[in-house]
Design a protein around this motif. Sequence first.
Motif, short mmCIF file in Angstrom:
data_model
loop_
_atom_site.label_atom_id
_atom_site.label_comp_id
_atom_site.label_asym_id
_atom_site.label_seq_id
_atom_site.Cartn_x
_atom_site.Cartn_y
_atom_site.Cartn_z
N GLY A 450 0.80 -1.22 0.00
CA GLY A 450 0.00 0.00 0.00
C GLY A 450 0.83 1.26 0.00
N ASN A 451 2.13 1.13 0.28
CA ASN A 451 3.03 2.30 0.26
C ASN A 451 4.38 1.86 -0.32
N PRO A 452 4.56 1.97 -1.64
CA PRO A 452 5.80 1.48 -2.26
C PRO A 452 7.06 2.24 -1.85
N ASP A 453 6.90 3.34 -1.12
CA ASP A 453 8.06 4.10 -0.65
C ASP A 453 8.59 3.56 0.67
N ARG A 454 7.96 2.51 1.22
CA ARG A 454 8.36 2.02 2.55
C ARG A 454 8.65 0.53 2.55
N LEU A 455 9.56 0.14 3.46
CA LEU A 455 9.89 -1.26 3.71
C LEU A 455 9.81 -1.54 5.21
N TRP A 456 9.31 -2.72 5.57
CA TRP A 456 9.43 -3.19 6.95
C TRP A 456 10.85 -3.70 7.17
N VAL A 457 11.46 -3.30 8.27
CA VAL A 457 12.80 -3.78 8.64
C VAL A 457 12.78 -4.11 10.13
N SER A 458 13.09 -5.38 10.46
CA SER A 458 13.19 -5.75 11.87
C SER A 458 14.65 -5.96 12.24
N THR A 459 14.98 -5.63 13.47
CA THR A 459 16.34 -5.83 13.99
C THR A 459 16.23 -6.60 15.32
N GLY A 460 17.36 -6.70 16.03
CA GLY A 460 17.35 -7.38 17.31
C GLY A 460 16.57 -6.65 18.38
N ARG A 461 16.25 -5.36 18.14
CA ARG A 461 15.58 -4.58 19.19
C ARG A 461 14.25 -3.97 18.77
N HIS A 462 14.07 -3.65 17.48
CA HIS A 462 12.87 -2.92 17.06
C HIS A 462 12.40 -3.37 15.68
N VAL A 463 11.19 -2.90 15.32
CA VAL A 463 10.67 -3.01 13.95
C VAL A 463 10.49 -1.59 13.42
N ASN A 487 13.61 -8.77 18.72
CA ASN A 487 13.73 -10.10 18.11
C ASN A 487 12.51 -10.54 17.30
N VAL A 488 11.87 -9.60 16.61
CA VAL A 488 10.79 -9.97 15.69
C VAL A 488 11.41 -10.70 14.51
N LYS A 489 11.01 -11.95 14.30
CA LYS A 489 11.60 -12.77 13.24
C LYS A 489 10.98 -12.47 11.88
N THR A 501 3.10 -10.56 12.48
CA THR A 501 4.44 -10.66 13.06
C THR A 501 4.61 -11.97 13.81
N THR A 502 5.87 -12.38 13.96
CA THR A 502 6.21 -13.52 14.82
C THR A 502 7.38 -13.16 15.72
N VAL A 503 7.32 -13.64 16.97
CA VAL A 503 8.37 -13.45 17.96
C VAL A 503 8.59 -14.78 18.67
N PRO A 504 9.84 -15.20 18.92
CA PRO A 504 10.10 -16.49 19.58
C PRO A 504 9.39 -16.60 20.93
N ASP A 505 8.76 -17.74 21.16
CA ASP A 505 8.03 -17.95 22.42
C ASP A 505 8.96 -17.96 23.62
N GLN A 506 10.19 -18.41 23.45
CA GLN A 506 11.11 -18.48 24.59
C GLN A 506 11.43 -17.09 25.14
N LEU A 507 11.12 -16.05 24.35
CA LEU A 507 11.36 -14.68 24.81
C LEU A 507 10.12 -14.06 25.44
#
Length: 551
Positions: A450-463, A487-489, A501-507
Amino acid sequence: MELKDVQAAGIHYVELAWRNEEFDLTNPGNLQRCSAIVDQVNELGLEVWSIHLPYGPEWDVSNTDVESREAAVARHSQLLRHASKWNIHTAVLHPSWEPISSAERKERLYSCKQGLSKLAEVAAELDIRLAVECLPRTCLGNTSAEILQLLEADERLVVCCDVNHLLQEAPENFIRQVGSRIHTVHMSDHDGVDERHFYPGEGRISWNHVIAALAEIGYQGPFLFEVRPVDAYRLSACWKQLLQAFKDEQSSRHEHERCIAVTDQQAKQIIILDPEAENWADSANVWTWAPEGDKGFETLLSAWGLPTDAKLRWNSVSGSHSMIVSDSAGLAAIVAYPQGDKQWGLNVGGNPHSVELLPDGNLAVAASHGNWVRVYLSSLGADAVDYAEFPLAGAHGVQWDPQHELLWAVGDDDLVALEIAGTSEKPIIREARRTTLPTSSGHDLQPVYGNPDRLWVSTGRHVYQYIKSKNEFDETYADHEFISRANVKSVGNMPSGLVVTTVPDQLVRAETGCSFNDWCTDTVDLSPAKRKAVLPGSAIYKARVWCAGYN
């Protein structure tokens, strides 16, 4: 072929054109012949949509010699006046002849704009839209950027999009960049090397993408073919086939877009689920897949066991939908969807985490342990092993950008934009942009539908949402409080806006969640509904929006 065949075939519009060397303005017989053709077209209930002005050295409005350029402008102006008498309201013009060296290009562009400015004035007085045609090779107007530069000569100028001439960028990209300035088209296919005027479907152009782009910009003109040899009945059949293929692809795409695919490492499967089902434990499965020996994967079964990615894409090689997958055990593959057969597959090693099918049919792979992004020559056959490689520490995600014709990739510390140059047979990967991530351990990379100017990027701390035009990361997008966590995978959104979104259950839920490993979950989080969809007994690494579009 005669005009009565055009009428009988159900074609409604024609273009009046001739070979440049055959038209002599001083010969009144030529004008009489054109008048007779126009009269016959009208008698048959057809319409002369456009006139194609001659081209060649004597007609070159980019000539740097002022006297020669003005003579060319005068010739074109005389024909525009005749076109007005014939009630033709669109004129197609080649902006140059060739060859044009890089040393003279700037001057030729300037000269061309001088000539176009004068012709635009003449055309406007005659109620004619002057359409500057995109051209191949060294001619002026061989890219969208250069066509837009030529249009600066006069705001009344429009464009003839000849997709057969677009050898330096994908036609759909040209169409989206030029947008509403496209007033008419010439449609035929090429071989990826030079213009060929093949019938659509006989060359390398992705016609569903072209038609989709024309629909996006609101194109209202006719679908004018410029093919060789000309056969009215064959043209009519070709158009019907193109339109039906596009409708089928769109229908199939809309059916798929409501689903979510998960990489279940417990079941060692790709599972497609209905997000609207109240309970994923009860018949929510739409489709499942794992490699099988009788589907062409007999030598690759050991490379499967911990699936890391799955995407739906339109495959320009097969002319149908394909699923692309990767697995930590080494497999990267292109799979016929929904049949499940191998179209291409290889144990690439390096712990592949993400895959992307490029418009030419080659497969991009990101490997976190290999620290590389590779483009495999999958378009060459099911067992092709050659590739081009780009080093990227901790490579985790790849995503194609059709607007800018770039492959985005995310690694441990950087987001990079890669240009895929060269050819399908010999691709060359070049770095076009590198941006340091706001926080380390880059992981997932997906389009913001819906917005070709944007990308989702996840890191070890944020999305984050990365804004391409600003080269910056946005942390305050809608519903970020629920979406952005450590840790959003995987992260992505449906065209409807639903974020997955998915996040590890162990966290986050070690007591009740998945215990298969410490990077998976049995739960997919849905926002803004703030709903949790649970697949009991699963070990989901990533959840993917099942959408064939790149953005």
